[in-house]
Motif scaffolding. Structure first.
Motif, PDB file in Angstrom:
ATOM      1  N   PHE A  39     -57.255  51.204  39.938  1.00  0.00           N
ATOM      2  CA  PHE A  39     -56.578  52.518  40.280  1.00  0.00           C
ATOM      3  C   PHE A  39     -55.386  52.031  41.171  1.00  0.00           C
ATOM      4  CE2 PHE A  39     -57.182  57.205  41.651  1.00  0.00           C
ATOM      5  CZ  PHE A  39     -55.897  57.410  40.853  1.00  0.00           C
ATOM      6  N   TYR A  40     -55.864  51.354  42.424  1.00  0.00           N
ATOM      7  CA  TYR A  40     -54.821  51.005  43.356  1.00  0.00           C
ATOM      8  C   TYR A  40     -53.493  50.130  42.552  1.00  0.00           C
ATOM      9  CZ  TYR A  40     -52.924  49.080  47.752  1.00  0.00           C
ATOM     10  OH  TYR A  40     -52.430  48.494  48.713  1.00  0.00           O
ATOM     11  N   LEU A  41     -53.920  49.472  41.879  1.00  0.00           N
ATOM     12  CA  LEU A  41     -53.030  48.411  41.270  1.00  0.00           C
ATOM     13  C   LEU A  41     -52.117  49.198  40.162  1.00  0.00           C
ATOM     14  CD1 LEU A  41     -55.005  45.126  40.351  1.00  0.00           C
ATOM     15  CD2 LEU A  41     -53.403  45.466  42.254  1.00  0.00           C
ATOM     16  N   LEU A  42     -52.687  50.201  39.541  1.00  0.00           N
ATOM     17  CA  LEU A  42     -51.732  51.043  38.696  1.00  0.00           C
ATOM     18  C   LEU A  42     -50.496  51.932  39.501  1.00  0.00           C
ATOM     19  CD1 LEU A  42     -54.539  51.966  35.964  1.00  0.00           C
ATOM     20  CD2 LEU A  42     -52.480  50.735  35.763  1.00  0.00           C
ATOM     21  N   LEU A  43     -51.280  52.388  40.750  1.00  0.00           N
ATOM     22  CA  LEU A  43     -50.336  53.317  41.271  1.00  0.00           C
ATOM     23  C   LEU A  43     -49.346  52.747  42.430  1.00  0.00           C
ATOM     24  CD1 LEU A  43     -52.710  56.113  42.431  1.00  0.00           C
ATOM     25  CD2 LEU A  43     -51.184  56.140  40.390  1.00  0.00           C
ATOM     26  N   MET A  44     -49.646  51.448  42.648  1.00  0.00           N
ATOM     27  CA  MET A  44     -48.949  50.640  43.439  1.00  0.00           C
ATOM     28  C   MET A  44     -47.517  50.677  43.378  1.00  0.00           C
ATOM     29  SD  MET A  44     -49.854  46.821  45.083  1.00  0.00           S
ATOM     30  CE  MET A  44     -49.268  45.807  43.684  1.00  0.00           C
ATOM     31  N   ASN A  45     -46.938  50.197  42.369  1.00  0.00           N
ATOM     32  CA  ASN A  45     -45.197  50.350  41.982  1.00  0.00           C
ATOM     33  C   ASN A  45     -44.734  51.626  42.260  1.00  0.00           C
ATOM     34  OD1 ASN A  45     -45.547  47.549  41.795  1.00  0.00           O
ATOM     35  ND2 ASN A  45     -45.509  47.739  39.583  1.00  0.00           N
ATOM     36  N   HIS A  46     -45.557  52.826  42.181  1.00  0.00           N
ATOM     37  CA  HIS A  46     -45.175  54.129  42.121  1.00  0.00           C
ATOM     38  C   HIS A  46     -44.781  54.783  43.774  1.00  0.00           C
ATOM     39  CE1 HIS A  46     -44.959  54.127  37.631  1.00  0.00           C
ATOM     40  NE2 HIS A  46     -46.095  53.658  37.810  1.00  0.00           N
ATOM     41  N   VAL A  47     -45.692  53.948  44.444  1.00  0.00           N
ATOM     42  CA  VAL A  47     -45.788  54.487  46.033  1.00  0.00           C
ATOM     43  C   VAL A  47     -44.974  53.689  46.702  1.00  0.00           C
ATOM     44  CG1 VAL A  47     -47.377  54.647  47.829  1.00  0.00           C
ATOM     45  CG2 VAL A  47     -48.196  55.412  45.662  1.00  0.00           C
ATOM     46  N   PHE A  48     -44.909  52.442  46.596  1.00  0.00           N
ATOM     47  CA  PHE A  48     -44.063  51.510  47.350  1.00  0.00           C
ATOM     48  C   PHE A  48     -42.543  51.443  46.870  1.00  0.00           C
ATOM     49  CE2 PHE A  48     -48.143  49.014  47.724  1.00  0.00           C
ATOM     50  CZ  PHE A  48     -48.829  49.841  48.669  1.00  0.00           C
ATOM     51  N   PRO A  49     -41.820  51.705  47.925  1.00  0.00           N
ATOM     52  CA  PRO A  49     -40.323  51.463  47.171  1.00  0.00           C
ATOM     53  C   PRO A  49     -39.997  50.133  46.847  1.00  0.00           C
ATOM     54  CG  PRO A  49     -40.299  51.547  49.761  1.00  0.00           C
ATOM     55  CD  PRO A  49     -41.578  51.800  49.106  1.00  0.00           C
ATOM     56  N   GLU A  50     -38.968  49.914  45.809  1.00  0.00           N
ATOM     57  CA  GLU A  50     -38.525  48.598  45.111  1.00  0.00           C
ATOM     58  C   GLU A  50     -37.872  47.983  46.388  1.00  0.00           C
ATOM     59  OE1 GLU A  50     -36.350  46.807  41.524  1.00  0.00           O
ATOM     60  OE2 GLU A  50     -36.639  48.968  41.656  1.00  0.00           O
ATOM     61  N   GLN A  51     -38.190  46.699  46.493  1.00  0.00           N
ATOM     62  CA  GLN A  51     -37.161  45.912  47.601  1.00  0.00           C
ATOM     63  C   GLN A  51     -36.415  44.837  46.854  1.00  0.00           C
ATOM     64  OE1 GLN A  51     -40.771  44.083  49.959  1.00  0.00           O
ATOM     65  NE2 GLN A  51     -40.162  45.634  51.500  1.00  0.00           N
ATOM     66  N   TYR A  52     -35.275  44.720  47.715  1.00  0.00           N
ATOM     67  CA  TYR A  52     -34.057  44.020  47.048  1.00  0.00           C
ATOM     68  C   TYR A  52     -33.892  42.744  47.807  1.00  0.00           C
ATOM     69  CZ  TYR A  52     -33.637  48.526  44.558  1.00  0.00           C
ATOM     70  OH  TYR A  52     -33.964  49.554  43.850  1.00  0.00           O
ATOM     71  N   ASN A  53     -33.420  41.878  47.127  1.00  0.00           N
ATOM     72  CA  ASN A  53     -32.937  40.668  47.970  1.00  0.00           C
ATOM     73  C   ASN A  53     -31.111  40.594  48.235  1.00  0.00           C
ATOM     74  OD1 ASN A  53     -32.481  38.144  48.994  1.00  0.00           O
ATOM     75  ND2 ASN A  53     -32.852  36.854  47.217  1.00  0.00           N
ATOM     76  N   ILE A  54     -30.886  41.249  49.190  1.00  0.00           N
ATOM     77  CA  ILE A  54     -29.581  41.524  49.365  1.00  0.00           C
ATOM     78  C   ILE A  54     -28.889  40.743  50.772  1.00  0.00           C
ATOM     79  CG2 ILE A  54     -27.961  43.338  50.248  1.00  0.00           C
ATOM     80  CD1 ILE A  54     -29.233  45.263  48.332  1.00  0.00           C
ATOM     81  N   GLN A  55     -27.592  40.373  50.628  1.00  0.00           N
ATOM     82  CA  GLN A  55     -26.935  39.825  51.778  1.00  0.00           C
ATOM     83  C   GLN A  55     -25.665  40.262  52.203  1.00  0.00           C
ATOM     84  OE1 GLN A  55     -26.705  35.448  51.220  1.00  0.00           O
ATOM     85  NE2 GLN A  55     -28.914  35.316  50.880  1.00  0.00           N
ATOM     86  N   ILE A  56     -25.446  40.420  53.421  1.00  0.00           N
ATOM     87  CA  ILE A  56     -24.086  40.944  53.968  1.00  0.00           C
ATOM     88  C   ILE A  56     -23.033  40.213  53.503  1.00  0.00           C
ATOM     89  CG2 ILE A  56     -22.833  41.551  56.092  1.00  0.00           C
ATOM     90  CD1 ILE A  56     -25.190  42.075  57.605  1.00  0.00           C
ATOM     91  N   GLY A  57     -21.823  40.886  52.811  1.00  0.00           N
ATOM     92  CA  GLY A  57     -20.797  40.268  52.322  1.00  0.00           C
ATOM     93  C   GLY A  57     -20.902  39.906  50.871  1.00  0.00           C
ATOM     94  N   LYS A  58     -22.046  40.254  50.182  1.00  0.00           N
ATOM     95  CA  LYS A  58     -22.354  39.670  48.795  1.00  0.00           C
ATOM     96  C   LYS A  58     -22.526  41.087  47.984  1.00  0.00           C
ATOM     97  CE  LYS A  58     -23.719  35.256  49.331  1.00  0.00           C
ATOM     98  NZ  LYS A  58     -24.980  34.393  49.025  1.00  0.00           N
ATOM     99  N   GLN A  59     -22.241  41.146  46.811  1.00  0.00           N
ATOM    100  CA  GLN A  59     -22.343  42.249  46.007  1.00  0.00           C
ATOM    101  C   GLN A  59     -23.866  42.476  45.740  1.00  0.00           C
ATOM    102  OE1 GLN A  59     -20.277  41.046  42.279  1.00  0.00           O
ATOM    103  NE2 GLN A  59     -18.343  42.011  42.958  1.00  0.00           N
ATOM    104  N   SER A  60     -24.035  43.704  45.764  1.00  0.00           N
ATOM    105  CA  SER A  60     -25.453  44.474  45.399  1.00  0.00           C
ATOM    106  C   SER A  60     -25.830  44.462  43.956  1.00  0.00           C
ATOM    107  CB  SER A  60     -25.378  46.010  45.907  1.00  0.00           C
ATOM    108  OG  SER A  60     -26.562  46.675  45.426  1.00  0.00           O
TER     109      SER A  60
END
Length: 720
Positions: A39-60
């Protein structure tokens, strides 16, 4: 030692659980733990915000939207700092300094008047005395012309100079003079003197020069910096600044946009950067799952104790719930801007219908709450909230409607009807929620939502029809629909019973009528008792001629064989029936009824026959002439056993009157009770009395008296 017929076991228990583990608390807790992790694994992606690999000065790499509303602490603090800086330094004016300066001017002119009016002094001596007077003051930087002009003034002119100087100095000091403003204030003296030229009584040039220098020297700072007041105003300015939020749904950075330092900071504050792991959402979801499991555990323990003590049924429950959650998860993968209301297609009805059919409706209504909460989490992406109550509400209504629609159904086609009812029920909350907040969507969104809601019920019904046979087979569950299929006379085993043993078939039909009525009289499963009665004597098809109801004017073969051999043939029919039922994969409860309907009762006819034929030295043991058992383990098996014996006994009555039938029924029940045949099932004395009454009523209908039709009298002249 006689072979004992062991009660058959279903597939799951046979392969996964031993009998001692079937109600083990450790196994039960393990099952809850496994379900909780899934149950935890099924709900996990819908509770936690998606994280991104982003750097300053580069395109999103994507357009990133804030999933929550959160105070922008850095921007808020910057705004407070700017507001505090905008507050000017606060000063306190010292009016005593103003008065002192005016007094100094008056005193100075009083001294100058004395000096000037002294005729004995020369101008040089007067200037020297005036300088001596000014040396006592802090401001004494005057030009030589000042002194020359001063001593050359008449007393009346001195008065005018004094008054004008007092006026200018007073006005300027009254406005307040700060240290940093001193030069600017002294320059304002010139502006005042220029303005005074327009007056009719304006001073002459030398007098104005005296006023100019004296006034400038008399102007001093009379406002002192008030640090306490300044800090109070700055604190008030800080407090007046409202918190600057990062609003839910706010676009932080667009796709392919170059990420700025401020955008990077906001993403970091929202926890959307992959470099930083926030454990609190993981902990929060774990606590939520534990809470839901605890509620489910208590609900099952409090209101479904039979399920609580049966780990196999618990596996069935968790399997259905996980199957439903997987279906909801699959639907959630298709949720996007174009199909933002696809959550209404969630197959919640699949879970509630399967639980209703395989277990009971009360448990299904309890589990629909869990599924509704899950739906509100699965489909929360569009609103950027943890829970979207729109989907939870629709799931609750449609799931409950499908469960109610399937209560007590007797046809497999009723599942489609229940799906249609679920579809219709889902339309009501969808339309209601749209009317409550019409600004949140368009008529096109409403139409799309209603379409998904209608498809949901049908979709759930189709899935239920597809998965139901697998669950019935896998867990040995005997649903009402499965029982109805087994009661079909065209079933291969019933056809075999009818063709090969017509007497036994007729006997089984009457036993079924007796058993069903008796079971319903005490609140047991009447349909199970009926179907079990149909198959209880299936073992007689192996040697049909040895059972009297199938002999039909044939010679009784038992007259030519020994009682011991006859006993062996007769007591083997429960075991033969179970083996045949297993071959055809008939569910466990039907096999149990076939195995248990005779219990360990005594074959009195062959036992007494053996005693009558007993030779000297030979010993006839009663236990050798008893069925091997087991005794009835549940009410329906005991009822079928009573009905089986009652039908055979009443058939043997020469004149089956109501009183004789009742005496026979109660005697059979009493004999079985005294023989301990009900010791392993939970029948009560009150229930045994209700069973007797029910069977008597049924038998009265079967063996009712008929009128004798008179023969038609012969009429003369008419040939027959």
């Amino acid at each position: 030692m006689k072979e004992k017929i062991e009660p058959p076991s279903n597939w799951i228990r046979k392969r996964l659980l031993s009998n001692k583990w079937d109600s083990s608390v450790r196994i039960q807790l393990l099952l809850y733990a496994i379900f909780g992790v899934a149950f935890y694994l099924l709900l996990m992606n819908h509770v936690f915000p998606e994280q991104y690999n982003i750097q300053i000065g580069k395109q999103s790499p994507a357009t990133i939207v804030s999933p929550i509303t959160k105070v922008d602490e850095y921007a808020t603090e910057e705004a407070k700092t700017q507001a505090a800086k905008a507050v000017e330094r606060q000063y306190t004016k010292d009016d005593t300094l103003t008065n002192e300066q005016i007094n100094h001017i008056d005193h100075f002119f009083a001294e100058v008047r004395k000096i000037i009016t002294n005729p004995s002094d020369t101008n040089e001596e007067k200037i020297t005395k005036i300088k001596g007077t000014l040396e006592k003051k802090p401001s004494n930087d005057f030009s030589p012309e000042f002194y020359q002009n001063l001593v050359s003034r008449s007393p009346d002119q001195l008065t005018e100079i004094r008054l004008k100087t007092r006026e200018i100095v007073y006005d300027i000091l009254q406005e307040g003079v700060r240290k940093e403003e001193l030069e600017e204030k002294r320059k304002s003296v010139d502006r005042d003197l220029v303005t005074s030229l327009l007056d009719s009584d304006a001073l002459d040039g030398p007098s104005r020069s005296v006023v100019r220098e004296l006034a400038k020297q008399s102007i001093i700072p009379n406002e002192v910096y008030d640090e306490k007041k300044t800090e109070q105003l700055r604190d008030a300015a800080r407090d007046a600044v409202k918190a600057i939020p990062i609003n839910k749904g706010q676009i932080i950075v667009s796709k392919d946009e170059v990420v700025t330092k401020d955008q990077y900071r906001k993403l970091e504050q929202l926890g959307l950067l992959r470099k930083k792991t926030n454990i609190f959402p993981y902990l929060g979801l774990a606590i939520l799952i534990l809470l839901l499991l605890a509620m489910l555990f208590y609900y099952v323990r409090r209101f479904h104790f039979n399920l609580f003590k049966n780990n196999v049924n618990l596996i069935l429950l968790f399997s259905v719930l996980l199957l439903t959650l997987l279906g909801m998860k699959f639907i959630a993968l298709g949720q996007n801007l174009e199909w933002n209301t696809i959550g209404y297609l969630a197959p919640v009805g699949l879970g509630t219908m399967l639980i209703t059919l395989l277990l009971n409706i009360e448990l299904a209504l309890g589990c629909v709450i869990l599924l509704a909460i899950s739906a509100s989490v699965f489909y929360n992406g569009d609103s950027h909230n943890l829970f979207n109550f729109h989907y939870g509400m629709v799931a609750l209504v449609s799931g409950a409607a499908s469960a109610f629609a399937l209560a007590g159904v007797r046809k497999r086609s009723s599942i489609l009807k229940a799906g249609a009812i679920s579809s219709a029920a889902s339309i009501i909350p969808i339309v209601s929620l749209y009317f409550l907040a019409p600004a949140e969507g368009t008529w096109k969104d409403l139409l799309q939502s209603v379409s998904f809601g209608i498809l949901s019920g049908i979709f759930s019904a189709v899935l239920t029809i597809g998965f139901l046979p697998y669950f019935e087979t896998l867990f040995g569950i005997l649903s009402p629909l499965r029982l109805l299929e087994l009661s079909n006379p065209n079933h291969p085993l019933l056809r075999k019973l009818l063709i090969e043993t017509p007497g036994t078939y007729h006997h089984s039909v009457i036993v079924a009528n007796l058993a069903e009525a008796a079971a319903e009289a005490i609140g047991a499963d009447g349909l199970l008792a009926r179907v079990g009665a149909y198959y209880h004597d299936l073992g007689k098809t192996k040697r049909p001629q040895f059972f009297i109801e199938n002999q039909l004017y044939r010679e009784n073969p038992h007259d030519k064989i020994s009682p011991n051999l006859s006993k062996t043939i007769i007591i083997s029919h429960p075991r033969d029936g179970v083996e045949l039922l297993r071959q055809y994969r008939i569910p466990e409860p039907i096999q149990d009824i076939a195995a248990q309907h005779h219990g360990t009762t005594l074959l009195k006819y062959f036992y007494y026959k053996a005693l009558s034929q007993q030779k000297d030295g030979a010993q006839v043991l009663e236990e050798d002439y008893r069925y091997p058992g087991p005794k009835a383990q549940f009410k329906e098996a005991a009822i079928v056993g009573i009905a089986d014996c009652v039908e055979a006994a009443v058939r043997s009555l020469s004149r089956p009157t109501p009183s004789r039938i009742e005496n026979m029924v109660r005697k059979i029940i009493r004999d079985r009770l005294e023989d301990g045949q009900f010791n392993e099932c939970d029948l009560t004395f009150k229930e045994l009395d209700l069973i007797a009454k029910s069977m008597c009523e049924t038998l009265k209908g079967i063996f009712h008296s008929r009128i004798e039709y008179p023969e038609e009298p012969a009429i003369k002249g008419v040939k027959h």
